[in-house]
Scaffold this active site. Sequence first.
Site, short mmCIF file in Angstrom:
data_model
loop_
_atom_site.label_atom_id
_atom_site.label_comp_id
_atom_site.label_asym_id
_atom_site.label_seq_id
_atom_site.Cartn_x
_atom_site.Cartn_y
_atom_site.Cartn_z
CE LYS A 192 -6.95 1.39 5.52
NZ LYS A 192 -7.79 2.58 5.32
NE ARG A 194 -10.81 8.22 0.34
CZ ARG A 194 -9.94 7.76 1.23
NH1 ARG A 194 -8.64 7.79 0.96
NH2 ARG A 194 -10.33 7.26 2.38
CE1 TYR A 196 23.00 -1.77 -12.38
CE2 TYR A 196 21.77 -1.98 -10.34
CZ TYR A 196 22.34 -2.55 -11.45
OH TYR A 196 22.27 -3.90 -11.63
CG MET A 216 15.67 -6.74 -7.65
SD MET A 216 15.57 -7.93 -8.98
CE MET A 216 14.82 -6.97 -10.27
C1 LIG Z 1 -7.76 3.20 6.61
C2 LIG Z 1 -8.90 3.85 7.27
C3 LIG Z 1 -8.80 4.26 8.61
C4 LIG Z 1 -7.52 4.16 9.39
O1 LIG Z 1 -6.69 5.22 9.02
P1 LIG Z 1 -5.29 5.45 9.76
O2 LIG Z 1 -4.82 6.75 9.24
O3 LIG Z 1 -4.40 4.32 9.36
O4 LIG Z 1 -5.59 5.44 11.21
C5 LIG Z 1 -9.91 4.81 9.21
N1 LIG Z 1 -11.08 4.94 8.52
C6 LIG Z 1 -11.21 4.57 7.23
C7 LIG Z 1 -12.51 4.76 6.55
C8 LIG Z 1 -10.14 4.02 6.57
O5 LIG Z 1 -10.26 3.66 5.29
#
Ligand SMILES: *Cc1c(COP(=O)(O)O)cnc(C)c1O
EC number: 5.1.1.1
Length: 368
Positions: free
Chosen positions: A35, A130, A256, A304
């Site tokens: 992802k 969640r 800065y 930046m």
């Molecule tokens: C992103 C995600 C993972 C992977 O998590 P990591 O901590 O990067 O290994 C596993 N399961 C779900 C549902 C996720 O959204």
Amino acid sequence: MPRPICAHIHTAALAANLGRARRAAPDARVWAVVKANAYGHGIERVFEALRAADGFALLDLAEAERVRHLGWRGPILLLEGVFEPRDLELCSRLSLWHAVHCDEQIDMLAAHKTQAPQRVFLKLNSGMNRLGFAPARYRSAWARLNALTQVDEISHMTHFSDADGPRGIAEQWQAFCAATQDLPGERSVCNSAAILRHAGDARVRGDWVRAGIALYGSAPDFPEHSAATWELAPTMTLSTRLIGLQHLQAGDSVGYGSRFRAEAPMRIGVAACGYADGYPRHADTGTPVLVEGVRTRLVGRVSMDMVTVDLEPVFAAGLAPGFGAEVTLWGRASGGAVLAIDEVAQAAGTVGYELMCALAPRVPVHQG
Ligand SMILES: *Cc1c(COP(=O)(O)O)cnc(C)c1O
């Protein structure tokens, strides 16, 4: 001549980290979680190194299309499932498996016209609050799905909130066992932290583990463990060069807001990397950085397009860093020295995940 900044994606390290995840969860199949454009690495850049995985897991349908376009015929799992009814058409067309975490997704499936029934991962909310069905509603959701002709196999999944910390997984694991007891289907509960810390238990590792951050060489439980102690190799290097040098006198300030003031005469270097490249602006004086492979520190505020670094430790190491000297913001210096992304993240009050994902589009990326 472009600015000297660039990122390197280390293909061999990705493959080695996948092997590491497999060793931690023997016999389980491994989802390579790609992802967020493979945690900022680029799906196309990581694909060959990770194609030894058993499947790819992601959220975005366009990313699923990219994985299919690369020639992947194996499983792809949508970790958040579908967002609207027509997503199910794409699931049918690309044969995507998808999470089902709410009634609305079951409604969409019930209305979906398909020749080929779909494989789903029913998600339990075991305490993270969640996504997922509450334990009391899990079995009725399963029964509803099980009655649909649109649904093929139903697997079970949940997600841990504290696999990386002292609270651990015990309560959520118990909730998962209670909710799924006696139901047929494969199980998947472990993210990277759970793979590394809890998957010694064959029941916990289940049928599928979901490896994300570990594949990208960052320790999910830093600083309790480092990537090196987990035997994970950095997969992304962000490096640049010095484009300026300054001699400071005692009392001179840098950058800065004059956030850093020299206590004695010192030499500093100006490196071509700033927050517009994805380097965290919250990295304060003291954040580690490598110059010619020698560990030193940031001084003053990140701007930046530039950061300023203390060159005294580099001179003390017998080097003479000048214009064009190599600066490694994280990852592997050309001499082999490593600066863990987790150390930089900690100094900036964040995690390795965020730094990887924030790599800016203007940074050229090389691979190898
Ligand atoms: C992103 C995600 C993972 C992977 O998590 P990591 O901590 O990067 O290994 C596993 N399961 C779900 C549902 C996720 O959204």
